[in-house]
Design a protein around this motif. Structure first.
Motif, PDB file in Angstrom:
ATOM      1  N   ALA A 125     -20.154 -11.074  13.562  1.00  0.00           N
ATOM      2  CA  ALA A 125     -19.107 -11.857  14.219  1.00  0.00           C
ATOM      3  C   ALA A 125     -18.824 -11.244  15.585  1.00  0.00           C
ATOM      4  O   ALA A 125     -18.876 -10.014  15.753  1.00  0.00           O
ATOM      5  N   PRO A 126     -18.512 -12.075  16.591  1.00  0.00           N
ATOM      6  CA  PRO A 126     -18.412 -13.541  16.518  1.00  0.00           C
ATOM      7  C   PRO A 126     -19.705 -14.291  16.869  1.00  0.00           C
ATOM      8  O   PRO A 126     -19.690 -15.487  17.024  1.00  0.00           O
ATOM      9  N   ARG A 127     -20.819 -13.535  17.000  1.00  0.00           N
ATOM     10  CA  ARG A 127     -22.051 -14.198  17.450  1.00  0.00           C
ATOM     11  C   ARG A 127     -22.524 -15.252  16.456  1.00  0.00           C
ATOM     12  O   ARG A 127     -23.051 -16.298  16.857  1.00  0.00           O
ATOM     13  N   GLN A 128     -22.376 -15.023  15.157  1.00  0.00           N
ATOM     14  CA  GLN A 128     -22.877 -15.954  14.159  1.00  0.00           C
ATOM     15  C   GLN A 128     -21.801 -16.851  13.571  1.00  0.00           C
ATOM     16  O   GLN A 128     -22.041 -17.566  12.608  1.00  0.00           O
ATOM     17  N   LEU A 129     -20.601 -16.835  14.156  1.00  0.00           N
ATOM     18  CA  LEU A 129     -19.517 -17.660  13.600  1.00  0.00           C
ATOM     19  C   LEU A 129     -19.789 -19.153  13.755  1.00  0.00           C
ATOM     20  O   LEU A 129     -19.208 -19.972  13.043  1.00  0.00           O
ATOM     21  N   SER A 130     -20.658 -19.518  14.683  1.00  0.00           N
ATOM     22  CA  SER A 130     -20.978 -20.946  14.813  1.00  0.00           C
ATOM     23  C   SER A 130     -21.647 -21.491  13.554  1.00  0.00           C
ATOM     24  O   SER A 130     -21.698 -22.701  13.343  1.00  0.00           O
ATOM     25  N   PHE A 131     -22.147 -20.588  12.674  1.00  0.00           N
ATOM     26  CA  PHE A 131     -22.721 -21.020  11.394  1.00  0.00           C
ATOM     27  C   PHE A 131     -21.645 -21.659  10.516  1.00  0.00           C
ATOM     28  O   PHE A 131     -21.944 -22.539   9.697  1.00  0.00           O
ATOM     29  N   LEU A 132     -20.391 -21.213  10.664  1.00  0.00           N
ATOM     30  CA  LEU A 132     -19.296 -21.820   9.898  1.00  0.00           C
ATOM     31  C   LEU A 132     -19.157 -23.301  10.237  1.00  0.00           C
ATOM     32  O   LEU A 132     -19.059 -24.165   9.364  1.00  0.00           O
ATOM     33  N   GLU A 133     -19.121 -23.575  11.533  1.00  0.00           N
ATOM     34  CA  GLU A 133     -18.922 -24.946  11.983  1.00  0.00           C
ATOM     35  C   GLU A 133     -20.167 -25.793  11.761  1.00  0.00           C
ATOM     36  O   GLU A 133     -20.075 -26.967  11.403  1.00  0.00           O
ATOM     37  N   ALA A 134     -21.346 -25.214  11.944  1.00  0.00           N
ATOM     38  CA  ALA A 134     -22.578 -25.999  11.861  1.00  0.00           C
ATOM     39  C   ALA A 134     -23.002 -26.267  10.427  1.00  0.00           C
ATOM     40  O   ALA A 134     -23.565 -27.327  10.138  1.00  0.00           O
ATOM     41  N   ALA A 135     -22.755 -25.347   9.487  1.00  0.00           N
ATOM     42  CA  ALA A 135     -23.307 -25.475   8.135  1.00  0.00           C
ATOM     43  C   ALA A 135     -22.239 -25.480   7.047  1.00  0.00           C
ATOM     44  O   ALA A 135     -22.143 -26.412   6.247  1.00  0.00           O
ATOM     45  N   VAL A 136     -21.402 -24.431   7.015  1.00  0.00           N
ATOM     46  CA  VAL A 136     -20.486 -24.260   5.883  1.00  0.00           C
ATOM     47  C   VAL A 136     -19.430 -25.351   5.852  1.00  0.00           C
ATOM     48  O   VAL A 136     -19.024 -25.815   4.784  1.00  0.00           O
ATOM     49  N   LEU A 137     -18.987 -25.776   7.007  1.00  0.00           N
ATOM     50  CA  LEU A 137     -17.882 -26.738   7.084  1.00  0.00           C
ATOM     51  C   LEU A 137     -18.172 -28.031   6.323  1.00  0.00           C
ATOM     52  O   LEU A 137     -17.249 -28.663   5.798  1.00  0.00           O
ATOM     53  N   HIS A 138     -19.426 -28.451   6.223  1.00  0.00           N
ATOM     54  CA  HIS A 138     -19.769 -29.714   5.581  1.00  0.00           C
ATOM     55  C   HIS A 138     -19.661 -29.639   4.051  1.00  0.00           C
ATOM     56  O   HIS A 138     -19.538 -30.677   3.391  1.00  0.00           O
ATOM     57  N   PHE A 139     -19.714 -28.421   3.497  1.00  0.00           N
ATOM     58  CA  PHE A 139     -19.656 -28.284   2.042  1.00  0.00           C
ATOM     59  C   PHE A 139     -18.229 -28.084   1.537  1.00  0.00           C
ATOM     60  O   PHE A 139     -17.973 -28.251   0.345  1.00  0.00           O
ATOM     61  N   VAL A 140     -17.305 -27.694   2.412  1.00  0.00           N
ATOM     62  CA  VAL A 140     -15.935 -27.419   1.987  1.00  0.00           C
ATOM     63  C   VAL A 140     -15.265 -28.638   1.364  1.00  0.00           C
ATOM     64  O   VAL A 140     -14.613 -28.531   0.321  1.00  0.00           O
ATOM     65  N   PRO A 141     -15.382 -29.865   1.944  1.00  0.00           N
ATOM     66  CA  PRO A 141     -14.708 -31.023   1.323  1.00  0.00           C
ATOM     67  C   PRO A 141     -15.212 -31.364  -0.074  1.00  0.00           C
ATOM     68  O   PRO A 141     -14.571 -32.149  -0.775  1.00  0.00           O
ATOM     69  N   LYS A 142     -16.337 -30.799  -0.493  1.00  0.00           N
ATOM     70  CA  LYS A 142     -16.862 -31.080  -1.828  1.00  0.00           C
ATOM     71  C   LYS A 142     -16.167 -30.252  -2.902  1.00  0.00           C
ATOM     72  O   LYS A 142     -16.409 -30.457  -4.097  1.00  0.00           O
ATOM     73  N   LEU A 143     -15.330 -29.292  -2.488  1.00  0.00           N
ATOM     74  CA  LEU A 143     -14.648 -28.408  -3.434  1.00  0.00           C
ATOM     75  C   LEU A 143     -13.244 -28.904  -3.742  1.00  0.00           C
ATOM     76  O   LEU A 143     -12.639 -29.610  -2.926  1.00  0.00           O
ATOM     77  N   PRO A 144     -12.709 -28.554  -4.898  1.00  0.00           N
ATOM     78  CA  PRO A 144     -11.298 -28.866  -5.179  1.00  0.00           C
ATOM     79  C   PRO A 144     -10.382 -28.138  -4.203  1.00  0.00           C
ATOM     80  O   PRO A 144     -10.751 -27.119  -3.617  1.00  0.00           O
ATOM     81  N   ALA A 145      -9.168 -28.666  -4.045  1.00  0.00           N
ATOM     82  CA  ALA A 145      -8.234 -28.107  -3.063  1.00  0.00           C
ATOM     83  C   ALA A 145      -7.898 -26.655  -3.358  1.00  0.00           C
ATOM     84  O   ALA A 145      -7.754 -25.832  -2.445  1.00  0.00           O
ATOM     85  N   SER A 146      -7.781 -26.297  -4.633  1.00  0.00           N
ATOM     86  CA  SER A 146      -7.440 -24.913  -4.980  1.00  0.00           C
ATOM     87  C   SER A 146      -8.533 -23.955  -4.525  1.00  0.00           C
ATOM     88  O   SER A 146      -8.236 -22.869  -3.983  1.00  0.00           O
ATOM     89  N   ASP A 147      -9.768 -24.325  -4.713  1.00  0.00           N
ATOM     90  CA  ASP A 147     -10.869 -23.466  -4.269  1.00  0.00           C
ATOM     91  C   ASP A 147     -10.924 -23.378  -2.748  1.00  0.00           C
ATOM     92  O   ASP A 147     -11.255 -22.333  -2.182  1.00  0.00           O
ATOM     93  N   VAL A 148     -10.610 -24.489  -2.076  1.00  0.00           N
ATOM     94  CA  VAL A 148     -10.620 -24.478  -0.612  1.00  0.00           C
ATOM     95  C   VAL A 148      -9.576 -23.509  -0.077  1.00  0.00           C
ATOM     96  O   VAL A 148      -9.846 -22.707   0.838  1.00  0.00           O
TER      97      VAL A 148
END
Length: 1131
Positions: free
Chosen positions: A963-986
């Motif tokens: 970090a912070p060089r690889q933080l763009s991986f959060l926005e590019a990849a991880v962010l798309h899987f978060v809505p698939k989780l229940p709110a408590s896990d998020v």
């Protein structure tokens, strides 16, 4: 049926019954006999005696008479809801009651009318005092209060004949009243007033039933008017004849009075028809209910056809023209069907002139309607317009494009039109025909067909479509003797150009295939064909006819066109659809021998794929399907072909070694490849020569090297099958096979290294590189360890090491990254074997079959999900489906794929100073994440919850490694899987991310920490329970359809008749709504050339089955057999 229309039993005469029918017993006698039987205990204890046929007939007759008598006890609505056979008698009884007491009877009829519409138990007693509007308002209030019985749309079994019975009642009523009440201007005027009023009410069921009754009344009036018209014509002829005898007299006066009375009745009936038309039809034909609109147009078509003296005029015809633009396909089809019936009668055509001129354009446009059934009907209507010569020839040009349309129903309908108009020329009597020939001769029709096929000179696929379209209608296309005669130039008056000969050969081959039940056009649903017994017998009969017709002339055809590669392939394939047994029965062994010899000559005369493949297929067919002496001839000829091919290969290799040309080696390698695709060829003696020339002459052309490697692989595959089939496996054969395998792998490894090193020279991909990738993958698959680990052939198992696997994938990636423009130099003849789809299938096959570790290769393949177009994406999608089904570790594979895609983004940033390349590579990573996260929809989100959570957590861990060089991986990849989780896990994940940034100064690099703030902003959303947990994961469905023409047709001022401005304005709005609806439909259509979509769909179907490899893999059958035999050996 006669008993049903009889008057009550009290009015029956005591005539002697007809011979063979017993007299009907009186009712009193039946009752006395019944009472007597009940009072007799002896008869009660007797077993029942079987009834004789005469007795059963007698009892049935009595029952029918009793039922007719009971009709007087039923109300009219009960008769309609019950047995329709009672309707004639019930109507007759009601007419008698009306003639005695009109008011109560009319109240009974109107009560039935309201109850038929659905008003529960509504009775109309005060007929004279009640106002029509007040009564209708009361009936509508019944509907508002829910007091409605919908008999019209009921699905109950007892009401299935309700509509037919209701129409039958009004038919019988008009018929019974034709000599009295029909013309009293009281009864039916009152009924029509109520029917018209009810047809304009809001309740749909009222409008449906009232429209049904009103339209049926007009039809019944027409029946009576036609009958009266015939009587009037008869009376007129009698009066004219009588006037010739004497000008005056009682007879003339009587006839004149009868003529006047009949004419007055007809005039009154026409006024009644107009009343219903203006009061009901002109409002209901544009009703919101398409069924009402459909019934109106259907009835209008019947009226015009059955009573043209009134309805066959533009005042009424315009409604049929307007409804050609209706938004409902059923209404458009009904209007077209009505017009077809009108144009069928030649007497109607002169009156239809102005109408045809106005609406013919719309009729032609409907041939391309979005609804297939409407389009087919419209094409039939256009045929009738052509028959009457009501449309110009130039207007048909758009229709001919439909010959290659997707729906076969439309293609065949256009085929019928093309045959009638252009080939048979049924609509053009002025066409001149050469002397000595009839217009129906096969030669004339075939020459006209060739003129049509000239429109598709460069695309044989389109020609096949046209042939398929007209095959059912054109008998000349099945005249094989005539076609062969034209090809052999037996008729000096017929001269064929080279293109005509090519089209005629193509036509002959396609016709033969169709005659024996083969498809010549690929089916859109890709289903297997099933034929009944009669069809199979017809196909077998056609096969015999084809064989007899071509038995003597077929060798002549082959000899004439043996040097023409465009024609010889199709001609050779014809033998596949012949009955070879007839050659023995007809004593034609010499002709069969000539055919085999000509096939062999064609094999060595050509070096292209199509002729070679056709020759191999035909010779193999002769070896398998023939019997006895013919089979020996075929097998001997095949052995001669193999021996001669090996000799030519040795000579070609020697020529290359001596420094000669490589062309002979290339051509004979192709021949050997095509032959080895279907059978094992003994090339053990030249295998070492092939290896020697590969190692000694590294600068040979890529195409030559590719075919030599293919032949080595195929020989290896056939050798493996041979060993598996052996009961006793010799050590020598096993050692020889291992040597050949290792030799092939060494050569593949060399060319793999050579191809990967050529990347530095700017040459990233080639046909040879594709060949090496596919052959390498197929060899690994053939000798995979899992196939031999528990068998006696364990030594044959092979697994590539990590270094070789990485080289393989690096070379595969080079082929995937080739753009369409860079691939132009690839040999198009075998392009389906040397493209990136084939490479991707081969790589995916390794993953699915557990040949190599999935952790590496599966993630590498999936990382290319969104990079190379639809076809590659479909292959990867199927791979992911298999991985999900096998319960593999999707989380680890998906995360590695995302890391690899992100790594390519990082490499792009470091290697380029252009901002656009940065955005493109990052968007590619985002697209991949979106596609992968989209796999977890519906129940899959719950099933794979742990995998999704692991992807999110491990992805966060990877992003914070640097970090912070690889933080763009959060926005590019991880962010798309978060809505698939229940709110408590998020929320738990967000807490973990925030803990990672404690005591971290983000102000030093604000832009680097921007993806972190974007990711963490989701916390507030989920904390407020506004998360997208229950998101709607719908898939937009694009409706497939053909592009349609723009329509700009006005709905008013079509003719110079007088009509109200309100009516015209509403019609204009109606047409505008219809056109707006069609405009919205057109937005969904794909404006793509049809032939491209056909090729693409065919390509995707072939990619859909992962188990099938393309021609480059070439030995799927060998692989499957190898696997099954080996597993069997382990048992």
């Amino acid at each position: 049926m006669e008993e049903e229309s009889l008057p009550p039993p009290s009015q029956l005469s005591t005539r002697r019954p007809k011979r063979g029918r017993p007299p009907k017993p009186k009712q009193n006698d039946v009752v006395v006999e019944h009472q007597h039987r009940e009072s007799s205990p002896e008869e009660f204890n007797e077993p029942p005696r079987p009834k004789s046929k005469r007795g059963r007939f007698k009892e049935g007759t009595s029952t029918a008479a009793d039922a007719a008598q009971n009709a007087s006890d039923l109300t009219l609505i009960e008769v309609i809801k019950g047995n329709g056979k009672l309707i004639p008698h019930a109507v007759k009884l009601w007419v008698e009651r009306y003639e005695k007491e009109p008011k109560p009877a009319m109240g009974e009829l109107l009560t039935m009318l309201f109850q038929a519409c659905g008003a529960k138990d509504y009775k109309c007693d005060l007929v004279d005092e009640a106002d029509v509007d007040d009564v209708v308002v009361a009936v509508v209030n019944c509907a508002k209060n829910g007091e409605v019985d919908d008999y019209h749309n009921s699905k109950k079994k007892e009401f299935k004949n309700f509509k037919e019975n209701l129409e039958s009642l009004w038919d019988n009523l008009v018929s019974e009243c034709q000599h009295g009440p029909l013309f009293d201007q009281v009864l039916f005027d009152k009924c029509m007033d109520y029917i018209i009023a009810l047809s304009c009410t809001p309740p749909r069921v009222y409008r449906q039933v009232a429209s049904l009754m009103g339209l049926r009344l007009v039809t019944s009036y027409i029946t009576i008017a036609n009958m009266l018209g015939a009587q009037r014509e008869t009376t007129r002829r009698q009066m004219d004849a009588e006037k010739k005898k004497r000008k005056e007299g009682p007879r003339v006066e009587s006839l004149n009075k009868r003529f006047s009375d009949t004419h007055e009745k007809i005039t009154l009936l026409e006024e009644m028809m107009r009343k219903i038309f203006t009061g009901l039809f002109v409002h209901r034909y544009r009703d919101i209910d398409p069924n009402i609109r459909m019934s109106c147009i259907e009835s209008l078509g019947v009226w015009i056809l059955s009573y043209p003296s009134l309805f066959l005029q533009d005042l009424y015809l315009k409604y049929l023209g307007w409804t050609l633009n209706d938004k409902s396909a059923g209404v458009r089809k009904t209007s077209i069907s009505a017009l077809q019936n009108l144009y069928e009668a030649d007497d109607n055509v002169p009156t239809l002139g102005l109408f045809s001129e106005r609406f013919s354009g719309r009729m032609i446009e409907l041939a391309d309607d979005i609804d297939v059934s409407v389009a087919v009907c419209a094409i039939g209507l256009v045929k009738q317009l052509l028959r009457h010569q009501l449309i110009p020839e130039d207007d048909l040009a758009p229709l001919y494009d439909l010959l290659i349309d997707d729906p076969p129903e439309i293609r065949h309908a256009i085929g019928a039109l093309v045959y009638d108009h252009l080939i048979a020329q049924k609509f053009n009597s002025s066409q001149s025909v050469p002397r000595g020939e009839t217009d129906n001769s096969s030669e004339i029709h075939l020459k006209r067909m060739l003129r049509i096929l000239e429109e598709f000179p460069q695309d044989p696929i389109l020609s096949i479509y046209v042939i398929d379209d007209v095959w059912d209608y054109m008998t000349a296309i099945k005249d094989w003797k005539c076609i062969v005669s034209m090809l052999l130039d037996e008729n000096p008056l017929i001269e064929l150009s080279d293109s005509d000969a090519s089209n005629l050969v193509r036509l002959l081959c396609a016709s033969v295939k169709k005659a024996v039940g083969e498809r010549i056009v690929p089916a859109t649903d890709n289903r297997k064909q099933y034929h009944n017994k009669a069809q199979k017998e017809a196909f077998e009969s056609n096969k015999q006819d084809i064989t007899v017709a071509l038995m003597k002339s077929y060798p002549l055809l082959l000899r004439k066109f043996i040097s023409d590669k465009a024609k010889v392939s199709s001609l050779i394939e014809i033998v596949l659809y012949m009955n070879l047994e007839l050659y023995s029965l007809k004593r034609q062994e010499q002709n069969f021998k000539n055919i085999l010899q000509l096939m062999k000559e064609a094999f060595f005369k050509h070096g292209d794929k199509d002729p070679l493949r056709a020759c191999v297929k035909a010779i193999n067919f002769c070896c398998i399907e023939s019997q006895g002496e013919l089979q020996d001839l075929a097998r001997n000829k095949l052995k001669e072909l193999e021996d001669e091919l090996i000799v030519k290969l040795k000579s070609a290799i020697k020529e290359v070694v001596d420094g000669g040309d490589e062309y002979s080696l290339l051509v004979n390698s192709k021949r050997l490849y095509e032959l080895q695709l279907s059978r094992s060829v003994p090339i053990n003696n030249i295998y070492e020569d092939i290896v020697m020339v590969l190692r000694g002459f590294r600068n040979m052309e890529d195409e030559v090297v590719g075919f030599l490697l293919l032949n080595m692989y195929l020989h290896l595959a056939w050798g493996l099958q041979s060993i598996i089939n052996e009961e006793i496996i010799s050590e020598a054969s096993l050692t020889s096979l291992l040597y050949k395998r290792d030799t092939l792998l060494e050569e593949l490894d060399y060319f793999c290294n050579l191809a990967t090193n050529s990347k530095e020279d700017g040459r990233q991909g080639s046909e040879l590189a594709c060949r090496v990738c596919v052959i390498l993958a197929e060899t690994w698959f053939l000798f995979r360890k899992t196939n031999f680990s528990k068998t006696k052939l364990g030594r044959l198992g092979y697994e590539p090491n990590e270094n070789v696997l990485r080289k393989f994938w690096e070379l595969s990636e080079q082929q995937l990254n080739i753009s369409e423009g860079e691939d132009e130099d690839v040999n198009r003849e075998y392009s389906e074997e040397t493209n990136r789809d084939t490479v991707m299938i081969a790589a995916a096959k390794l993953v699915v079959s557990d040949v190599v570790p999935k952790e590496y290769l599966a993630s590498e393949i999936i990382s290319h999900f969104v990079m190379h177009g639809t076809s590659v994406a479909e292959i990867i999608k199927h791979l992911i489906t298999v991985l999900k089904k096998n319960d593999d570790d999707l989380a680890a594979i998906f995360l590695e794929a995302l890391k690899k895609a992100y790594h390519r983004h990082v490499v792009d940033i470091s290697g380029s100073e252009n901002d656009s390349s940065d955005g493109n590579s990052l968007s590619g990573c985002k697209d991949l994440a979106a596609r992968l996260s989209g796999i977890f929809i519906g129940a899959a989100r719950i099933k794979h919850k742990s995998s999704i959570l692991n992807i999110v957590r491990d992805g966060i861990e990877y992003a914070f490694v640097d970090a912070p060089r690889q933080l763009s991986f959060l926005e590019a990849a991880v962010l798309h899987f978060v809505p698939k989780l229940p709110a408590s896990d998020v929320l738990e994940v967000m807490d973990d991310v925030q803990k990672r940034t404690e005591n971290v100064n983000m102000e030093e690099d604000p832009s680097g920490w921007r993806p972190y703030h974007t990711f963490i902003s989701l916390r507030e959303k989920y904390a407020k329970n506004e998360g997208n947990q229950d998101e709607k994961e719908g898939v937009s469905v694009r409706r497939r359809g053909r592009p349609r023409k723009q329509q700009n047709m006005e709905g008013k001022k079509l003719f110079d008749e007088q009509s109200s401005s309100e009516d015209e304005e509403s019609i204009s709005e109606y047409e505008k709504d219809a056109q707006d609806e069609e405009g919205r439909q057109e937005e969904d259509d794909e404006d793509v050339p049809l032939i491209n979509s056909i090729k693409l769909s065919s390509k995707l179907r072939s990619l859909g089955n992962k188990a099938q490899t393309k021609a480059g893999t070439s030995v799927k059958a060998v692989d499957d057999l190898s696997a099954s035999r080996t597993s069997g050996a382990s048992n």
